[in-house]
Design a protein around this motif. Structure first.
Motif, PDB file in Angstrom:
ATOM      1  N   TRP A  59       0.843  -1.206   0.000  1.00  0.00           N
ATOM      2  CA  TRP A  59       0.000   0.000   0.000  1.00  0.00           C
ATOM      3  C   TRP A  59       0.876   1.253   0.000  1.00  0.00           C
ATOM      4  CZ3 TRP A  59      -4.599   0.862   3.944  1.00  0.00           C
ATOM      5  CH2 TRP A  59      -5.372   1.955   3.503  1.00  0.00           C
ATOM      6  N   ALA A  60       1.920   1.261   0.817  1.00  0.00           N
ATOM      7  CA  ALA A  60       2.819   2.420   0.870  1.00  0.00           C
ATOM      8  C   ALA A  60       3.502   2.642  -0.484  1.00  0.00           C
ATOM      9  CB  ALA A  60       3.864   2.218   1.956  1.00  0.00           C
ATOM     10  N   ARG A  61       3.935   1.568  -1.114  1.00  0.00           N
ATOM     11  CA  ARG A  61       4.583   1.687  -2.420  1.00  0.00           C
ATOM     12  C   ARG A  61       3.606   2.270  -3.449  1.00  0.00           C
ATOM     13  NH1 ARG A  61       6.758  -3.757  -3.855  1.00  0.00           N
ATOM     14  NH2 ARG A  61       8.379  -3.240  -2.344  1.00  0.00           N
ATOM     15  N   PHE A  62       2.358   1.805  -3.390  1.00  0.00           N
ATOM     16  CA  PHE A  62       1.326   2.325  -4.284  1.00  0.00           C
ATOM     17  C   PHE A  62       1.127   3.829  -4.074  1.00  0.00           C
ATOM     18  CE2 PHE A  62      -3.310   3.362  -4.417  1.00  0.00           C
ATOM     19  CZ  PHE A  62      -3.459   3.400  -5.802  1.00  0.00           C
ATOM     20  N   GLU A  63       1.018   4.255  -2.808  1.00  0.00           N
ATOM     21  CA  GLU A  63       0.805   5.675  -2.532  1.00  0.00           C
ATOM     22  C   GLU A  63       2.009   6.517  -2.942  1.00  0.00           C
ATOM     23  OE1 GLU A  63      -1.977   6.829  -1.987  1.00  0.00           O
ATOM     24  OE2 GLU A  63      -3.148   5.221  -1.087  1.00  0.00           O
ATOM     25  N   SER A  64       3.202   5.969  -2.793  1.00  0.00           N
ATOM     26  CA  SER A  64       4.397   6.720  -3.205  1.00  0.00           C
ATOM     27  C   SER A  64       4.410   6.920  -4.715  1.00  0.00           C
ATOM     28  CB  SER A  64       5.672   6.011  -2.739  1.00  0.00           C
ATOM     29  OG  SER A  64       5.912   4.831  -3.476  1.00  0.00           O
ATOM     30  N   MET A  65       3.934   5.907  -5.455  1.00  0.00           N
ATOM     31  CA  MET A  65       3.845   6.034  -6.915  1.00  0.00           C
ATOM     32  C   MET A  65       2.813   7.094  -7.317  1.00  0.00           C
ATOM     33  SD  MET A  65       4.027   1.979  -7.877  1.00  0.00           S
ATOM     34  CE  MET A  65       3.567   2.212  -9.594  1.00  0.00           C
ATOM     35  N   GLU A  66       1.823   7.301  -6.442  1.00  0.00           N
ATOM     36  CA  GLU A  66       0.792   8.313  -6.704  1.00  0.00           C
ATOM     37  C   GLU A  66       1.215   9.694  -6.197  1.00  0.00           C
ATOM     38  OE1 GLU A  66      -2.208   7.826  -8.412  1.00  0.00           O
ATOM     39  OE2 GLU A  66      -1.097   5.985  -8.920  1.00  0.00           O
ATOM     40  N   ASN A  68       1.711  10.433  -3.020  1.00  0.00           N
ATOM     41  CA  ASN A  68       1.179  10.656  -1.670  1.00  0.00           C
ATOM     42  C   ASN A  68       2.226  10.221  -0.642  1.00  0.00           C
ATOM     43  OD1 ASN A  68      -1.313  11.467  -2.833  1.00  0.00           O
ATOM     44  ND2 ASN A  68      -1.927   9.324  -3.000  1.00  0.00           N
ATOM     45  N   TYR A  69       3.294  10.994  -0.545  1.00  0.00           N
ATOM     46  CA  TYR A  69       4.455  10.572   0.238  1.00  0.00           C
ATOM     47  C   TYR A  69       4.195  10.558   1.744  1.00  0.00           C
ATOM     48  CZ  TYR A  69       6.563  11.429  -4.301  1.00  0.00           C
ATOM     49  OH  TYR A  69       6.840  11.417  -5.634  1.00  0.00           O
ATOM     50  N   ASP A  70       3.439  11.523   2.239  1.00  0.00           N
ATOM     51  CA  ASP A  70       3.166  11.542   3.678  1.00  0.00           C
ATOM     52  C   ASP A  70       2.356  10.325   4.098  1.00  0.00           C
ATOM     53  OD1 ASP A  70       4.585  13.851   4.099  1.00  0.00           O
ATOM     54  OD2 ASP A  70       2.844  15.176   3.909  1.00  0.00           O
ATOM     55  N   LEU A  71       1.361   9.971   3.303  1.00  0.00           N
ATOM     56  CA  LEU A  71       0.570   8.776   3.604  1.00  0.00           C
ATOM     57  C   LEU A  71       1.446   7.534   3.518  1.00  0.00           C
ATOM     58  CD1 LEU A  71      -1.990   7.227   4.207  1.00  0.00           C
ATOM     59  CD2 LEU A  71      -2.652   7.460   1.795  1.00  0.00           C
ATOM     60  N   ALA A  72       2.310   7.483   2.504  1.00  0.00           N
ATOM     61  CA  ALA A  72       3.215   6.336   2.372  1.00  0.00           C
ATOM     62  C   ALA A  72       4.108   6.212   3.605  1.00  0.00           C
ATOM     63  CB  ALA A  72       4.069   6.475   1.108  1.00  0.00           C
ATOM     64  N   ALA A  94      13.282   3.307   1.898  1.00  0.00           N
ATOM     65  CA  ALA A  94      14.503   4.036   1.537  1.00  0.00           C
ATOM     66  C   ALA A  94      14.492   4.442   0.071  1.00  0.00           C
ATOM     67  CB  ALA A  94      15.727   3.176   1.834  1.00  0.00           C
ATOM     68  N   ILE A  95      14.014   3.558  -0.790  1.00  0.00           N
ATOM     69  CA  ILE A  95      13.942   3.878  -2.219  1.00  0.00           C
ATOM     70  C   ILE A  95      13.049   5.093  -2.445  1.00  0.00           C
ATOM     71  CG2 ILE A  95      13.055   3.085  -4.440  1.00  0.00           C
ATOM     72  CD1 ILE A  95      13.969   0.271  -3.611  1.00  0.00           C
ATOM     73  N   MET A  96      11.910   5.116  -1.772  1.00  0.00           N
ATOM     74  CA  MET A  96      11.010   6.261  -1.925  1.00  0.00           C
ATOM     75  C   MET A  96      11.702   7.551  -1.501  1.00  0.00           C
ATOM     76  SD  MET A  96       7.402   7.198  -0.034  1.00  0.00           S
ATOM     77  CE  MET A  96       8.228   7.986   1.364  1.00  0.00           C
ATOM     78  N   VAL A 100      12.681  11.009  -3.839  1.00  0.00           N
ATOM     79  CA  VAL A 100      12.160  12.366  -3.627  1.00  0.00           C
ATOM     80  C   VAL A 100      13.248  13.305  -3.112  1.00  0.00           C
ATOM     81  CG1 VAL A 100       9.808  11.559  -3.257  1.00  0.00           C
ATOM     82  CG2 VAL A 100      11.315  11.843  -1.278  1.00  0.00           C
ATOM     83  N   GLY A 101      14.492  12.830  -3.102  1.00  0.00           N
ATOM     84  CA  GLY A 101      15.617  13.694  -2.769  1.00  0.00           C
ATOM     85  C   GLY A 101      16.023  13.724  -1.313  1.00  0.00           C
ATOM     86  N   ASN A 102      15.452  12.843  -0.493  1.00  0.00           N
ATOM     87  CA  ASN A 102      15.818  12.796   0.926  1.00  0.00           C
ATOM     88  C   ASN A 102      16.935  11.772   1.131  1.00  0.00           C
ATOM     89  OD1 ASN A 102      13.779  14.652   1.470  1.00  0.00           O
ATOM     90  ND2 ASN A 102      12.261  13.058   1.883  1.00  0.00           N
ATOM     91  N   ALA A 103      18.126  12.120   0.648  1.00  0.00           N
ATOM     92  CA  ALA A 103      19.241  11.167   0.654  1.00  0.00           C
ATOM     93  C   ALA A 103      19.639  10.751   2.068  1.00  0.00           C
ATOM     94  CB  ALA A 103      20.443  11.761  -0.078  1.00  0.00           C
ATOM     95  N   GLN A 104      19.645  11.706   2.985  1.00  0.00           N
ATOM     96  CA  GLN A 104      20.062  11.393   4.357  1.00  0.00           C
ATOM     97  C   GLN A 104      19.098  10.399   5.006  1.00  0.00           C
ATOM     98  OE1 GLN A 104      20.738  14.791   6.870  1.00  0.00           O
ATOM     99  NE2 GLN A 104      21.120  13.571   8.691  1.00  0.00           N
TER     100      GLN A 104
END
Length: 297
Positions: A59-66, A68-72, A94-96, A100-104
């Protein structure tokens, strides 16, 4: 997909509290493009088993593809509460964050996953990719070599290590050895063939560069990246007519291929055809196209 979905729904009629079946329904609905239905299936899966981490991850992976990062993030976090030892969850999260640029944050999550499974090839590979983006070649090399210690025949890791040697460490001989090794494992990989062609082009080995790009096109005739690469090689060989044919072919396949317009425009500029060059370059001047494309984790 339709047949699979029908089978799963029939199974659910006999076992309606099976969270795995609801998860599978959600994934299949996602493939069909039924987003709300997919969410409902995931929700039902958790309704019957709140501890089912596989549902949280999917579900989190699905939302990240949409987007919806906070929900993921909430779903990933909830999943860690139920199973803090699930390395797959840390990898997916970590991939998500990396995308989105949050390398740390991505680095922290890869490391958390490695605390659970210190021999996980994919986690070491992901951590190495972060080091590549941070331009830390020694750290990246260490991570990729750790990944290869566990899985010596992983062509994706070999590709990543070759990329690092080529673009970050500038060790072209090391990169060439890695490309050869990767192609022994996966001789039709377009990503490997195209990047290897770029190395040979940089070294002015144009015949070798062309042969590698042609191999990539033979493996996948509609791969516009490979076609553009061959066009660029031919442009440096001053085979301008053939290069133009290839650039046009790539644009026919992918009309918004900014890389094709850019490379074609620079060829025409070098050839003295400034009016045509300006027209081609104008198409990508305002684009945010990434000219140094890379691979997924």
């Amino acid at each position: 997909v339709e047949d699979s979905l029908a089978i799963i729904k029939e199974a659910l009629a006999h076992d309606p509290e099976n969270s795995y079946l609801w998860l599978t329904c959600g994934v299949l609905e996602q493939e069909r493009g039924n987003k709300n239905q997919a969410r409902e299936m995931f929700r039902k899966g958790l309704e019957y088993d709140r501890t089912q981490v596989a549902v949280y991850v999917s579900w989190a992976r699905f939302e990240s593809m949409e987007g919806n990062y906070d929900l993921a993030r909430k779903l990933y976090m909830e999943g860690t509460k139920h199973d803090p030892m699930c390395e797959r969850l840390y990898h997916s999260w970590a991939i998500m964050e990396a995308r989105v640029g949050n390398a740390q944050r991505a680095e922290e999550l890869f490391k958390q996953g490695l605390e659970v499974d210190p021999k996980n090839t994919y986690l070491w590979h992901g951590l190495g990719r972060i080091a590549v983006e941070q331009n830390k070649p020694e750290k990246a090399r260490y991570c990729f070599e750790k990944a290869l210690n566990e899985n010596p025949d992983n062509a994706v890791v070999l590709y990543s290590l070759a990329y690092m040697e080529l673009y970050r460490a500038k060790d072209y001989e090391a990169a060439r050895r890695l490309f050869e090794r990767a192609l022994e494992i996966d001789p039709t990989s377009n990503k490997i063939l195209v990047l290897y062609s770029k190395l040979e082009m940089h070294e002015k080995n144009f015949a070798e560069a062309a042969a590698l790009a042609e191999q990539a096109i033979d493996a996948s005739p509609t791969d516009s990246t490979a076609i553009v690469q061959l066009a660029v090689v031919e442009s440096f060989r001053e085979n301008h007519s053939y290069a133009r044919e290839l650039f046009k072919r790539a644009i026919d396949l992918q009309p918004r291929n900014m890389d094709a317009y850019y490379r074609w425009g620079t060829m025409e500029w070098r050839a003295g055809n400034r009016e045509l060059a300006n027209k081609l370059l104008q198409k990508c001047r305002t684009s945010t196209y990434n000219y140094e494309q890379y691979i997924d984790f």
